[in-house]
Motif scaffolding. Sequence first.
Motif, PDB file in Angstrom:
ATOM      1  N   ILE A   1      -4.817 -24.144  38.954  1.00  0.00           N
ATOM      2  CA  ILE A   1      -3.955 -23.229  38.203  1.00  0.00           C
ATOM      3  C   ILE A   1      -3.327 -23.893  36.979  1.00  0.00           C
ATOM      4  CG2 ILE A   1      -1.742 -22.016  38.350  1.00  0.00           C
ATOM      5  CD1 ILE A   1      -2.394 -21.392  41.219  1.00  0.00           C
ATOM      6  N   LEU A   2      -3.041 -25.153  37.063  1.00  0.00           N
ATOM      7  CA  LEU A   2      -2.230 -25.855  36.069  1.00  0.00           C
ATOM      8  C   LEU A   2      -2.833 -25.852  34.663  1.00  0.00           C
ATOM      9  CD1 LEU A   2       0.408 -27.457  36.045  1.00  0.00           C
ATOM     10  CD2 LEU A   2      -0.937 -29.517  36.331  1.00  0.00           C
ATOM     11  N   PHE A   3      -4.115 -26.090  34.539  1.00  0.00           N
ATOM     12  CA  PHE A   3      -4.720 -26.276  33.213  1.00  0.00           C
ATOM     13  C   PHE A   3      -4.642 -25.027  32.327  1.00  0.00           C
ATOM     14  CE2 PHE A   3      -8.371 -26.427  30.337  1.00  0.00           C
ATOM     15  CZ  PHE A   3      -8.044 -27.547  29.610  1.00  0.00           C
ATOM     16  N   PRO A   4      -5.023 -23.830  32.792  1.00  0.00           N
ATOM     17  CA  PRO A   4      -4.929 -22.663  31.896  1.00  0.00           C
ATOM     18  C   PRO A   4      -3.503 -22.352  31.461  1.00  0.00           C
ATOM     19  CG  PRO A   4      -6.315 -22.149  33.767  1.00  0.00           C
ATOM     20  CD  PRO A   4      -5.685 -23.482  34.048  1.00  0.00           C
ATOM     21  N   VAL A   5      -2.532 -22.564  32.335  1.00  0.00           N
ATOM     22  CA  VAL A   5      -1.139 -22.271  31.969  1.00  0.00           C
ATOM     23  C   VAL A   5      -0.665 -23.244  30.895  1.00  0.00           C
ATOM     24  CG1 VAL A   5       1.227 -22.213  32.823  1.00  0.00           C
ATOM     25  CG2 VAL A   5      -0.595 -21.199  34.177  1.00  0.00           C
ATOM     26  N   ILE A   6      -0.924 -24.525  31.096  1.00  0.00           N
ATOM     27  CA  ILE A   6      -0.496 -25.526  30.106  1.00  0.00           C
ATOM     28  C   ILE A   6      -1.171 -25.288  28.761  1.00  0.00           C
ATOM     29  CG2 ILE A   6      -0.653 -27.974  29.492  1.00  0.00           C
ATOM     30  CD1 ILE A   6      -0.087 -28.626  32.397  1.00  0.00           C
ATOM     31  N   THR A   7      -2.456 -24.989  28.788  1.00  0.00           N
ATOM     32  CA  THR A   7      -3.189 -24.760  27.544  1.00  0.00           C
ATOM     33  C   THR A   7      -2.638 -23.558  26.786  1.00  0.00           C
ATOM     34  OG1 THR A   7      -5.176 -25.657  28.571  1.00  0.00           O
ATOM     35  CG2 THR A   7      -5.474 -24.366  26.579  1.00  0.00           C
ATOM     36  N   ASN A   8      -2.414 -22.465  27.483  1.00  0.00           N
ATOM     37  CA  ASN A   8      -1.928 -21.264  26.806  1.00  0.00           C
ATOM     38  C   ASN A   8      -0.493 -21.403  26.321  1.00  0.00           C
ATOM     39  OD1 ASN A   8      -4.164 -19.496  26.805  1.00  0.00           O
ATOM     40  ND2 ASN A   8      -3.917 -19.213  28.994  1.00  0.00           N
ATOM     41  N   VAL A   9       0.365 -22.040  27.093  1.00  0.00           N
ATOM     42  CA  VAL A   9       1.752 -22.226  26.642  1.00  0.00           C
ATOM     43  C   VAL A   9       1.807 -23.156  25.438  1.00  0.00           C
ATOM     44  CG1 VAL A   9       3.990 -23.186  27.299  1.00  0.00           C
ATOM     45  CG2 VAL A   9       2.803 -21.672  28.850  1.00  0.00           C
TER      46      VAL A   9
ATOM     47  N   ALA B   1      -4.986 -25.651  44.990  1.00  0.00           N
ATOM     48  CA  ALA B   1      -4.809 -24.436  44.189  1.00  0.00           C
ATOM     49  C   ALA B   1      -3.980 -24.725  42.937  1.00  0.00           C
ATOM     50  CB  ALA B   1      -4.160 -23.344  45.028  1.00  0.00           C
ATOM     51  N   CYS B   2      -2.953 -25.554  43.055  1.00  0.00           N
ATOM     52  CA  CYS B   2      -2.106 -25.894  41.897  1.00  0.00           C
ATOM     53  C   CYS B   2      -2.867 -26.683  40.843  1.00  0.00           C
ATOM     54  CB  CYS B   2      -0.873 -26.657  42.341  1.00  0.00           C
ATOM     55  SG  CYS B   2       0.343 -25.626  43.159  1.00  0.00           S
ATOM     56  N   ILE B   3      -3.760 -27.549  41.283  1.00  0.00           N
ATOM     57  CA  ILE B   3      -4.559 -28.308  40.319  1.00  0.00           C
ATOM     58  C   ILE B   3      -5.434 -27.372  39.493  1.00  0.00           C
ATOM     59  CG2 ILE B   3      -6.496 -29.936  40.137  1.00  0.00           C
ATOM     60  CD1 ILE B   3      -5.215 -31.520  42.397  1.00  0.00           C
TER      61      ILE B   3
ATOM     62  N   SER C   1      -4.901 -17.700  35.536  1.00  0.00           N
ATOM     63  CA  SER C   1      -4.688 -18.570  36.694  1.00  0.00           C
ATOM     64  C   SER C   1      -4.645 -17.811  38.009  1.00  0.00           C
ATOM     65  CB  SER C   1      -3.392 -19.354  36.531  1.00  0.00           C
ATOM     66  OG  SER C   1      -3.522 -20.256  35.464  1.00  0.00           O
ATOM     67  N   SER C   2      -4.263 -16.547  37.966  1.00  0.00           N
ATOM     68  CA  SER C   2      -4.212 -15.779  39.217  1.00  0.00           C
ATOM     69  C   SER C   2      -5.602 -15.607  39.812  1.00  0.00           C
ATOM     70  CB  SER C   2      -3.542 -14.427  38.998  1.00  0.00           C
ATOM     71  OG  SER C   2      -4.314 -13.629  38.112  1.00  0.00           O
ATOM     72  N   GLY C   3      -6.598 -15.443  38.970  1.00  0.00           N
ATOM     73  CA  GLY C   3      -7.968 -15.382  39.473  1.00  0.00           C
ATOM     74  C   GLY C   3      -8.459 -16.730  39.957  1.00  0.00           C
ATOM     75  N   LEU C   4      -8.070 -17.776  39.260  1.00  0.00           N
ATOM     76  CA  LEU C   4      -8.487 -19.116  39.657  1.00  0.00           C
ATOM     77  C   LEU C   4      -7.772 -19.590  40.922  1.00  0.00           C
ATOM     78  CD1 LEU C   4      -8.653 -20.864  36.178  1.00  0.00           C
ATOM     79  CD2 LEU C   4     -10.556 -20.145  37.605  1.00  0.00           C
TER      80      LEU C   4
END
Length: 110
Positions: A32-40, A28-30, A85-88
């Motif tokens: 979730i990680l990409f959209p958060v990093i991209t947006n930040v 799940a973390c793998i 990420s919550s949906g993913l």
Amino acid sequence: LQTVPIVAIAPLIVTWLGTGFQSVVVIACIIILFPVITNVTTGLIAVDPGLQDLFRLYRASRRQRLIKLQIPNAVPHLVTGARVSSGLAVVGAIVGEFFVGYGTQHHGLG
């Protein structure tokens, strides 16, 4: 990691970490990680040029620019990344449970 399907990575993670809750969390973390990093990262970079010039004019240090200008600008982008990420995360949990949940002592979603 974003370009490789999680279904291809999940058996490797299960092999490395074993069948358990940890494998599901890592999968799940793998995801979730990409959209958060991209947006930040987008939020840190997309600062108004006029404000950057103002900070340079007042000779703000690099740390001051980061803390007082870039991080506050990145917070809305962080929230957007968390929303995506919550949906993913649900997809990651289902894929993880698909590989890990069957045949263990504690049955999961699968």
